[in-house]
Write a protein that holds these residues in place. Structure first.
Motif, PDB file in Angstrom:
ATOM      1  N   PRO A 116       0.784  -1.279   0.144  1.00 44.39           N
ATOM      2  CA  PRO A 116       0.368   0.215  -0.262  1.00 44.39           C
ATOM      3  C   PRO A 116       0.415   1.710   0.304  1.00 44.39           C
ATOM      4  CG  PRO A 116       0.164  -1.302   2.152  1.00 44.39           C
ATOM      5  CD  PRO A 116       0.693  -1.796   1.467  1.00 44.39           C
ATOM      6  N   ALA A 117       0.902   1.951  -0.696  1.00 51.04           N
ATOM      7  CA  ALA A 117       1.293   3.429  -1.233  1.00 51.04           C
ATOM      8  C   ALA A 117       0.299   4.809   0.333  1.00 51.04           C
ATOM      9  CB  ALA A 117       0.726   4.049  -2.259  1.00 51.04           C
ATOM     10  N   LEU A 118       1.417   5.553   0.302  1.00 50.58           N
ATOM     11  CA  LEU A 118       1.304   5.778   2.077  1.00 50.58           C
ATOM     12  C   LEU A 118       1.697   7.712   0.738  1.00 50.58           C
ATOM     13  CD1 LEU A 118       0.707   5.428   4.608  1.00 50.58           C
ATOM     14  CD2 LEU A 118       2.924   6.339   5.161  1.00 50.58           C
ATOM     15  N   TYR A 119       1.291   8.730   1.604  1.00 53.59           N
ATOM     16  CA  TYR A 119       0.822  10.033   0.599  1.00 53.59           C
ATOM     17  C   TYR A 119       1.292  10.724   2.194  1.00 53.59           C
ATOM     18  CZ  TYR A 119       0.195   7.988  -3.518  1.00 53.59           C
ATOM     19  OH  TYR A 119       0.309   7.368  -4.676  1.00 53.59           O
ATOM     20  N   ARG A 120       1.129  12.306   1.854  1.00 62.57           N
ATOM     21  CA  ARG A 120       1.246  13.238   3.311  1.00 62.57           C
ATOM     22  C   ARG A 120      -0.534  13.012   3.097  1.00 62.57           C
ATOM     23  NH1 ARG A 120       5.180  16.074   5.249  1.00 62.57           N
ATOM     24  NH2 ARG A 120       7.208  15.211   3.888  1.00 62.57           N
ATOM     25  N   ASP A 121      -1.308  13.914   4.660  1.00 65.62           N
ATOM     26  CA  ASP A 121      -2.330  14.254   4.540  1.00 65.62           C
ATOM     27  C   ASP A 121      -2.264  16.082   3.296  1.00 65.62           C
ATOM     28  OD1 ASP A 121      -2.987  12.139   5.816  1.00 65.62           O
ATOM     29  OD2 ASP A 121      -2.679  13.005   7.677  1.00 65.62           O
ATOM     30  N   GLU A 122      -1.476  16.223   3.541  1.00 67.75           N
ATOM     31  CA  GLU A 122      -1.631  17.997   2.901  1.00 67.75           C
ATOM     32  C   GLU A 122      -2.027  17.651   1.079  1.00 67.75           C
ATOM     33  OE1 GLU A 122       0.555  17.702   6.620  1.00 67.75           O
ATOM     34  OE2 GLU A 122       1.024  16.888   5.065  1.00 67.75           O
ATOM     35  N   ALA A 123      -2.497  18.765   0.934  1.00 68.96           N
ATOM     36  CA  ALA A 123      -2.376  17.964  -0.743  1.00 68.96           C
ATOM     37  C   ALA A 123      -3.264  17.757  -1.085  1.00 68.96           C
ATOM     38  CB  ALA A 123      -1.419  18.309  -1.549  1.00 68.96           C
ATOM     39  N   TRP A 124      -4.265  17.929  -0.775  1.00 69.18           N
ATOM     40  CA  TRP A 124      -5.398  16.538  -0.432  1.00 69.18           C
ATOM     41  C   TRP A 124      -6.622  17.035  -1.362  1.00 69.18           C
ATOM     42  CZ3 TRP A 124      -6.817  11.804   0.304  1.00 69.18           C
ATOM     43  CH2 TRP A 124      -8.168  11.287   0.114  1.00 69.18           C
ATOM     44  N   SER A 125      -6.502  18.165  -1.937  1.00 65.82           N
ATOM     45  CA  SER A 125      -6.999  18.083  -3.314  1.00 65.82           C
ATOM     46  C   SER A 125      -6.217  18.896  -4.352  1.00 65.82           C
ATOM     47  CB  SER A 125      -8.183  19.771  -3.053  1.00 65.82           C
ATOM     48  OG  SER A 125      -8.784  19.448  -2.008  1.00 65.82           O
ATOM     49  N   GLN A 126      -5.077  18.418  -3.962  1.00 67.78           N
ATOM     50  CA  GLN A 126      -4.350  19.108  -6.075  1.00 67.78           C
ATOM     51  C   GLN A 126      -4.820  17.831  -6.295  1.00 67.78           C
ATOM     52  OE1 GLN A 126      -0.481  19.908  -4.269  1.00 67.78           O
ATOM     53  NE2 GLN A 126       0.701  19.532  -5.930  1.00 67.78           N
ATOM     54  N   PRO A 127      -4.038  17.732  -7.551  1.00 70.99           N
ATOM     55  CA  PRO A 127      -4.300  16.816  -8.575  1.00 70.99           C
ATOM     56  C   PRO A 127      -2.705  15.804  -8.286  1.00 70.99           C
ATOM     57  CG  PRO A 127      -4.492  18.158  -9.706  1.00 70.99           C
ATOM     58  CD  PRO A 127      -4.038  19.153  -8.325  1.00 70.99           C
ATOM     59  N   LYS A 128      -3.226  13.797  -8.495  1.00 69.32           N
ATOM     60  CA  LYS A 128      -2.760  13.307  -7.708  1.00 69.32           C
ATOM     61  C   LYS A 128      -0.902  13.273  -8.104  1.00 69.32           C
ATOM     62  CE  LYS A 128      -1.431   8.427  -7.380  1.00 69.32           C
ATOM     63  NZ  LYS A 128      -0.753   9.161  -7.952  1.00 69.32           N
TER      64      LYS A 128
END
Length: 364
Positions: A116-128
């Motif tokens: 499973p990948a992991l991403y920062r919680d920030e920039a949630w609404s920024q295009p992936k």
């Protein structure tokens, strides 16, 4: 209103959530078909949607994809043949990250995550596709407690059964990510961590992918069997599981033997196994086992010959599990399962065997 006699039985539901722009769609379709054949109401979720143009794909956010995944869950749960208390997700890479998030937003009984990948919680609404990949690579090397990441926090709150599969040589999802997820899932009802030795992120070698497929099907088969036993026991005493049996399994294929033992144990029985008829002859002592479950095509001594030899010493039921057809006149007190058999067929054979035993053969 009570269901009619012709209503189809309920199935457990499963959503397959592949990685972002996954180029293994043929594999995913084959996996979906195999799970459907194994008794799951299974659907695959495309992330991003394959019909999107390049421009549309470039604007997709994690929020968009999570919304799509939740909609797919709701559609699956609304299908009349799906049991609402028996829905799971199998997420891979980015799909695993989204499945982890979804576990907090929808009731899940099972959660299986591969790399499973992991991403920062920030920039949630920024295009992936606009996320900073260099920053992401650094972030995935951090040791993170569940309260520092939404996906890890959702896993820490998950109380179903969880499976986590990692690749030992994964440059995309390094080991700290797997360790973060494992620590978060430690409080699940049950949790298993399996690492595929030598494997990369894409499971580019067929042996690596087959190891993943076997692990997943084995784990899901056990979970499905446990759910069916619970459901049957709750339905009525007439459909309660058979008495706990002591079973010796004889199967020369190691993977099949392991899967059979796991399934029998999930159904509530005590089972042990050997790979040859010669090994079974020394293990099957009178009074120790209730039932012999044996393949026909064993090396040297066949399963039929083994059963005949052992039954000269004691009387007990035999379950033949084989790819061969049952004979027109089967020997008395025998049951025949044609591989691949269903959990229901196995349970029926076990009930039949239990009915032949004298009172109080239930081991403690």
């Amino acid at each position: 209103m009570a269901p009619s006699a012709i209503d189809p039985p309920l199935r457990p539901g499963l959503l397959l959530v592949p990685g972002w722009n996954d180029d293994q769609r043929a594999r995913d379709r084959t996996l979906e078909q195999g799970l459907h054949a194994a008794g799951w109401a299974c659907h695959r979720v495309d992330l991003p949607n394959a019909t999107l143009s390049a421009t549309e794909r470039a604007s997709v956010t994690r929020e968009d994809n999570l919304r799509d995944l939740l909609a797919a869950y709701d559609a699956l749960a609304a299908e009349p043949q799906v049991a609402r208390d028996a829905i799971g997700m199998v997420g891979v890479s980015y799909g695993g990250y989204l499945a982890a998030l979804a576990s907090r937003l929808r009731p899940l009984r099972w959660l299986a995550l591969r790399a499973p990948a992991l991403y920062r919680d920030e920039a949630w609404s920024q295009p992936k596709e606009a996320l900073d990949k260099d920053d992401l690579s650094v972030y995935r090397l951090l040791r993170l407690p569940p309260q520092k990441n939404r996906a890890l926090g959702a896993c820490a709150d998950f109380r179903g059964d969880a499976l986590l599969i990692g690749s030992a040589h994964d440059d995309t999802i390094p080991r700290p990510v797997i360790e973060n997820y494992a620590a978060a899932l430690a409080t699940a009802r049950s949790f298993e961590l399996r690492m595929i030795e030598g494997a990369d992120h894409a499971l580019s070698h067929p042996d690596w992918y087959e190891a993943f497929r076997r692990s997943l099907f084995d784990w899901l088969g056990q979970r499905q069997a446990e759910w069916k036993v619970e459901r049957a026991a709750a339905a009525s005493p007439a459909h309660a599981p058979p008495p706990r049996l002591r079973i010796l399994v004889v199967e020369d294929d190691a993977d099949t033997l392991a899967a059979t033992l796991h399934l029998l144990q999930a159904l509530g029985h005590w089972a042990t196994g050997v790979k040859s008829a010669e090994g079974a002859k020394s293990r099957f002592l009178e009074g120790v086992f209730d039932v012999l479950m044996v393949d026909i095509g064993l090396p040297a001594l066949s399963g039929r010959e083994l059963a005949q030899t052992l039954r000269e010493r004691a009387s007990f039921p035999v379950i033949f599990a084989t790819g061969q057809a049952a004979p027109p006149q089967a020997p008395p007190d025998t049951f025949w399962l044609h591989k691949p058999y269903s959990v229901e067929q196995l349970e029926a054979a076990l009930r039949g065997a239990a009915a032949l035993l004298p009172p109080r053969r239930d081991p403690s």
